[in-house]
Design a protein around this motif. Structure first.
Motif, PDB file in Angstrom:
ATOM      1  N   TYR A 246       0.812  -1.209   0.000  1.00  0.00           N
ATOM      2  CA  TYR A 246       0.000   0.000   0.000  1.00  0.00           C
ATOM      3  C   TYR A 246       0.846   1.259   0.000  1.00  0.00           C
ATOM      4  CZ  TYR A 246       0.955   0.003   5.056  1.00  0.00           C
ATOM      5  OH  TYR A 246       1.570  -0.005   6.289  1.00  0.00           O
ATOM      6  N   CYS A 247       0.234   2.317  -0.495  1.00  0.00           N
ATOM      7  CA  CYS A 247       0.796   3.659  -0.382  1.00  0.00           C
ATOM      8  C   CYS A 247      -0.380   4.611  -0.278  1.00  0.00           C
ATOM      9  CB  CYS A 247       1.683   4.001  -1.580  1.00  0.00           C
ATOM     10  SG  CYS A 247       0.775   4.220  -3.125  1.00  0.00           S
ATOM     11  N   GLU A 248      -0.134   5.797   0.184  1.00  0.00           N
ATOM     12  CA  GLU A 248      -1.208   6.762   0.335  1.00  0.00           C
ATOM     13  C   GLU A 248      -1.834   7.040  -1.033  1.00  0.00           C
ATOM     14  OE1 GLU A 248      -2.011  11.281   2.089  1.00  0.00           O
ATOM     15  OE2 GLU A 248      -0.053  10.309   2.348  1.00  0.00           O
ATOM     16  N   GLY A 249      -3.128   6.832  -1.111  1.00  0.00           N
ATOM     17  CA  GLY A 249      -3.818   7.034  -2.379  1.00  0.00           C
ATOM     18  C   GLY A 249      -3.909   5.800  -3.239  1.00  0.00           C
ATOM     19  N   GLY A 250      -3.262   4.700  -2.819  1.00  0.00           N
ATOM     20  CA  GLY A 250      -3.346   3.452  -3.547  1.00  0.00           C
ATOM     21  C   GLY A 250      -2.663   3.494  -4.907  1.00  0.00           C
ATOM     22  N   GLU A 251      -3.022   2.548  -5.780  1.00  0.00           N
ATOM     23  CA  GLU A 251      -2.320   2.438  -7.065  1.00  0.00           C
ATOM     24  C   GLU A 251      -2.539   3.665  -7.937  1.00  0.00           C
ATOM     25  OE1 GLU A 251      -3.398  -0.882  -9.503  1.00  0.00           O
ATOM     26  OE2 GLU A 251      -5.392  -0.131  -9.955  1.00  0.00           O
ATOM     27  N   GLU A 252      -3.696   4.312  -7.836  1.00  0.00           N
ATOM     28  CA  GLU A 252      -3.945   5.488  -8.661  1.00  0.00           C
ATOM     29  C   GLU A 252      -2.945   6.589  -8.357  1.00  0.00           C
ATOM     30  OE1 GLU A 252      -7.350   8.927  -9.040  1.00  0.00           O
ATOM     31  OE2 GLU A 252      -8.025   6.835  -8.947  1.00  0.00           O
ATOM     32  N   PHE A 254      -0.002   6.293  -6.908  1.00  0.00           N
ATOM     33  CA  PHE A 254       1.355   5.847  -7.235  1.00  0.00           C
ATOM     34  C   PHE A 254       1.608   5.979  -8.734  1.00  0.00           C
ATOM     35  CE2 PHE A 254       4.789   2.943  -8.140  1.00  0.00           C
ATOM     36  CZ  PHE A 254       5.618   3.043  -7.044  1.00  0.00           C
ATOM     37  N   ILE A 255       0.675   5.529  -9.555  1.00  0.00           N
ATOM     38  CA  ILE A 255       0.861   5.582 -11.003  1.00  0.00           C
ATOM     39  C   ILE A 255       0.842   7.020 -11.496  1.00  0.00           C
ATOM     40  CG2 ILE A 255      -0.088   4.894 -13.236  1.00  0.00           C
ATOM     41  CD1 ILE A 255      -1.128   2.339 -11.831  1.00  0.00           C
ATOM     42  N   ASP A 256      -0.026   7.864 -10.920  1.00  0.00           N
ATOM     43  CA  ASP A 256      -0.034   9.275 -11.300  1.00  0.00           C
ATOM     44  C   ASP A 256       1.341   9.903 -11.068  1.00  0.00           C
ATOM     45  OD1 ASP A 256      -2.656   9.012 -11.978  1.00  0.00           O
ATOM     46  OD2 ASP A 256      -3.456  10.319 -10.404  1.00  0.00           O
ATOM     47  N   ARG A 257       1.947   9.586  -9.925  1.00  0.00           N
ATOM     48  CA  ARG A 257       3.269  10.122  -9.627  1.00  0.00           C
ATOM     49  C   ARG A 257       4.305   9.581 -10.610  1.00  0.00           C
ATOM     50  NH1 ARG A 257       6.114   8.097  -4.434  1.00  0.00           N
ATOM     51  NH2 ARG A 257       3.933   7.868  -3.866  1.00  0.00           N
ATOM     52  N   MET A 258       4.194   8.292 -10.915  1.00  0.00           N
ATOM     53  CA  MET A 258       5.136   7.684 -11.846  1.00  0.00           C
ATOM     54  C   MET A 258       5.059   8.347 -13.215  1.00  0.00           C
ATOM     55  SD  MET A 258       5.319   3.724 -13.170  1.00  0.00           S
ATOM     56  CE  MET A 258       5.050   3.121 -11.506  1.00  0.00           C
ATOM     57  N   VAL A 259       3.852   8.559 -13.699  1.00  0.00           N
ATOM     58  CA  VAL A 259       3.687   9.196 -15.007  1.00  0.00           C
ATOM     59  C   VAL A 259       4.256  10.609 -14.994  1.00  0.00           C
ATOM     60  CG1 VAL A 259       1.999  10.082 -16.656  1.00  0.00           C
ATOM     61  CG2 VAL A 259       1.694   7.804 -15.662  1.00  0.00           C
ATOM     62  N   SER A 260       3.931  11.369 -13.962  1.00  0.00           N
ATOM     63  CA  SER A 260       4.413  12.746 -13.886  1.00  0.00           C
ATOM     64  C   SER A 260       5.940  12.802 -13.873  1.00  0.00           C
ATOM     65  CB  SER A 260       3.853  13.435 -12.643  1.00  0.00           C
ATOM     66  OG  SER A 260       2.438  13.494 -12.693  1.00  0.00           O
ATOM     67  N   GLU A 261       6.570  11.904 -13.120  1.00  0.00           N
ATOM     68  CA  GLU A 261       8.027  11.881 -13.054  1.00  0.00           C
ATOM     69  C   GLU A 261       8.646  11.383 -14.355  1.00  0.00           C
ATOM     70  OE1 GLU A 261       9.479   9.694  -9.730  1.00  0.00           O
ATOM     71  OE2 GLU A 261       8.436  10.918  -8.240  1.00  0.00           O
ATOM     72  N   SER A 262       7.954  10.496 -15.058  1.00  0.00           N
ATOM     73  CA  SER A 262       8.530   9.919 -16.266  1.00  0.00           C
ATOM     74  C   SER A 262       8.766  10.970 -17.346  1.00  0.00           C
ATOM     75  CB  SER A 262       7.624   8.805 -16.804  1.00  0.00           C
ATOM     76  OG  SER A 262       6.395   9.316 -17.312  1.00  0.00           O
ATOM     77  N   ALA A 263       7.977  12.035 -17.349  1.00  0.00           N
ATOM     78  CA  ALA A 263       8.141  13.067 -18.370  1.00  0.00           C
ATOM     79  C   ALA A 263       9.532  13.691 -18.326  1.00  0.00           C
ATOM     80  CB  ALA A 263       7.071  14.142 -18.198  1.00  0.00           C
ATOM     81  N   ALA A 264      10.103  13.779 -17.129  1.00  0.00           N
ATOM     82  CA  ALA A 264      11.432  14.403 -16.976  1.00  0.00           C
ATOM     83  C   ALA A 264      12.545  13.544 -17.556  1.00  0.00           C
ATOM     84  CB  ALA A 264      11.697  14.693 -15.503  1.00  0.00           C
ATOM     85  N   ILE A 265      12.302  12.238 -17.703  1.00  0.00           N
ATOM     86  CA  ILE A 265      13.313  11.333 -18.261  1.00  0.00           C
ATOM     87  C   ILE A 265      12.783  10.668 -19.529  1.00  0.00           C
ATOM     88  CG2 ILE A 265      14.546  10.899 -16.101  1.00  0.00           C
ATOM     89  CD1 ILE A 265      12.912   8.272 -15.843  1.00  0.00           C
ATOM     90  N   GLY A 266      11.894  11.376 -20.218  1.00  0.00           N
ATOM     91  CA  GLY A 266      11.201  10.802 -21.364  1.00  0.00           C
ATOM     92  C   GLY A 266      12.104  10.441 -22.520  1.00  0.00           C
ATOM     93  N   ARG A 267      13.291  11.061 -22.618  1.00  0.00           N
ATOM     94  CA  ARG A 267      14.230  10.734 -23.696  1.00  0.00           C
ATOM     95  C   ARG A 267      15.179   9.612 -23.299  1.00  0.00           C
ATOM     96  NH1 ARG A 267      10.754  12.947 -25.531  1.00  0.00           N
ATOM     97  NH2 ARG A 267      10.649  14.855 -26.802  1.00  0.00           N
ATOM     98  N   GLN A 268      15.059   9.120 -22.077  1.00  0.00           N
ATOM     99  CA  GLN A 268      15.950   8.059 -21.606  1.00  0.00           C
ATOM    100  C   GLN A 268      15.296   6.682 -21.619  1.00  0.00           C
ATOM    101  OE1 GLN A 268      17.466  10.786 -18.025  1.00  0.00           O
ATOM    102  NE2 GLN A 268      18.617   8.870 -18.128  1.00  0.00           N
ATOM    103  N   CYS A 269      14.071   6.613 -22.090  1.00  0.00           N
ATOM    104  CA  CYS A 269      13.348   5.340 -22.078  1.00  0.00           C
ATOM    105  C   CYS A 269      12.450   5.247 -23.303  1.00  0.00           C
ATOM    106  CB  CYS A 269      12.515   5.225 -20.797  1.00  0.00           C
ATOM    107  SG  CYS A 269      11.586   3.677 -20.666  1.00  0.00           S
ATOM    108  N   LEU A 270      12.422   4.061 -23.910  1.00  0.00           N
ATOM    109  CA  LEU A 270      11.536   3.856 -25.053  1.00  0.00           C
ATOM    110  C   LEU A 270      10.097   3.694 -24.584  1.00  0.00           C
ATOM    111  CD1 LEU A 270      10.983   3.392 -28.032  1.00  0.00           C
ATOM    112  CD2 LEU A 270      11.662   0.984 -27.715  1.00  0.00           C
ATOM    113  N   TRP A 271       9.844   2.738 -23.683  1.00  0.00           N
ATOM    114  CA  TRP A 271       8.494   2.491 -23.180  1.00  0.00           C
ATOM    115  C   TRP A 271       8.500   2.419 -21.660  1.00  0.00           C
ATOM    116  CZ3 TRP A 271       4.189   2.933 -25.866  1.00  0.00           C
ATOM    117  CH2 TRP A 271       4.220   2.738 -27.255  1.00  0.00           C
ATOM    118  N   PHE A 272       7.703   3.269 -21.045  1.00  0.00           N
ATOM    119  CA  PHE A 272       7.379   3.145 -19.625  1.00  0.00           C
ATOM    120  C   PHE A 272       6.131   2.265 -19.527  1.00  0.00           C
ATOM    121  CE2 PHE A 272       9.431   7.252 -20.140  1.00  0.00           C
ATOM    122  CZ  PHE A 272      10.307   7.313 -19.076  1.00  0.00           C
TER     123      PHE A 272
END
Length: 336
Positions: A246-252, A254-272
């Motif tokens: 578990y985390c605060e707010g559940g999977e929604e 957690f995934i929202d945070r992951m997506v938001s952070e992924s934009a900053a490294i968007g050129r370092q990964c083909l598929w998140f």
């Protein structure tokens, strides 16, 4: 020969065609691979060999046998109260990720050390890197916030010759973030993967474990447990450590945070990518992906029996950048 009914199928429905676990467990074969499993094998109501899936020691012995027989992992163990994952479902995620890469590679699955995968929340069990390295020869970086989990994962790597060249482990020292502190400036990942914490709180996680126990007891012909008392410690093998559950707010959240952070490294990964357990989470995930300006989003449906889940994948690379990524990074990756 035993007659099989829909409740006792010859083949597990919904698993990926390349999944080695589509057939029912061959316990004779598995006990040869891992003799300890024989201590837990009994005849079920169909007079077929099975185990008590409510027994954490039996489930762990089954996993050890599966990893030995199918994935050449001679030594595997997890500490008490850590998540003991279902191997067939974990394998499915990886096979669908292989298909995702193949779609960018003329239909051919890229294999070998060129393919770099980041597993967010690798856990003490290390299962995704173990399966992915064996099935496709990929290289893995496994990240986790729990030092004890990583210590156990390192023991698994050390106990199985050759894995130290394929799997690297990194501690996420800041539980408030996902990618920062784990992804280095020189890293290039073809894939990221994650099985995010499902529940929003410890109470929610405990209630989920209670429901699973009720389901197991019902399937075994026992009356459903309705007690409000907490389950005893030995019955918490479904749960795992707090960060796994578990985390605060559940999977929604957690995934929202992951997506938001992924934009900053968007050129370092083909598929998140990430697993999404609840269909009700999808609208929020799609909304934050639009806000992050993801170039392309794919949703891959998965199923194991009655359990439905899905993988959401996204990239910030446009079509030309994706083609350049493949031609530059996968020139010798082959399919078999």
């Amino acid at each position: 020969m035993t007659a099989h009914t829909p409740s006792n199928p010859v083949e597990k429905s919904g698993l990926h065609p390349r999944n080695q676990h589509r057939a029912r467990y061959d316990f004779e074969q598995l006990t040869r691979a891992h003799p300890v499993l024989a201590n837990f094998v009994r005849l079920n109501e169909y007079q077929d060999a099975s185990i008590n899936f409510a027994d954490p020691l039996a489930v762990k012995a089954l996993n050890q046998a599966l990893l030995k027989h199918y994935y050449a992992i001679a030594e595997w163990d997890i500490p008490a109260q850590f998540l003991c994952p279902p191997i067939p479902g974990r394998a499915d995620y990886l096979h669908y990720l292989a298909d995702l890469l193949a779609a960018s590679n003329g239909g051919f699955i890229p294999r070998g050390r060129q393919i770099q995968v980041l597993d967010i929340g690798v856990g003490a069990n290390l299962v995704y890197p173990l399966i992915g390295q064996h099935e496709y020869g990929w290289q893995f970086v496994g990240a986790d916030i729990n030092p004890q989990a990583l210590d156990n994962a390192r023991q698994i790597v050390a106990a199985n010759p050759g894995l130290d060249h394929a799997i690297t482990l990194r501690l996420q020292a800041n539980a408030a973030v996902i990618f920062p502190g784990v992804v280095e400036a020189t890293d290039r990942f073809d894939l990221t993967m994650c099985n995010p914490p499902f529940h929003a709180s410890q109470d929610d996680a405990a209630a989920g474990t209670q429901r699973k126990w009720q389901g197991l007891e019902k399937s075994r012909g026992k009356p459903a447990r309705r007690s409000s008392k907490p389950l005893p410690a030995h019955k918490l093998n479904f749960g795992g450590q707090s960060a796994e559950l578990y985390c605060e707010g559940g999977e929604e959240a957690f995934i929202d945070r992951m997506v938001s952070e992924s934009a900053a490294i968007g050129r370092q990964c083909l598929w998140f990518t990430t697993l999404v357990s609840k269909a009700t989470t999808l609208p929020a995930v799609y909304r934050v992906l639009r806000q992050a300006d993801a170039f392309k989003v794919k949703t891959i449906d998965m199923a194991q029996g009655q359990k439905k889940s899905r993988v959401v994948a996204w990239t910030f690379l446009d079509s030309q950048q994706q083609r350049a990524w493949v031609s530059q990074r996968w020139p010798t990756a082959t399919s078999r």
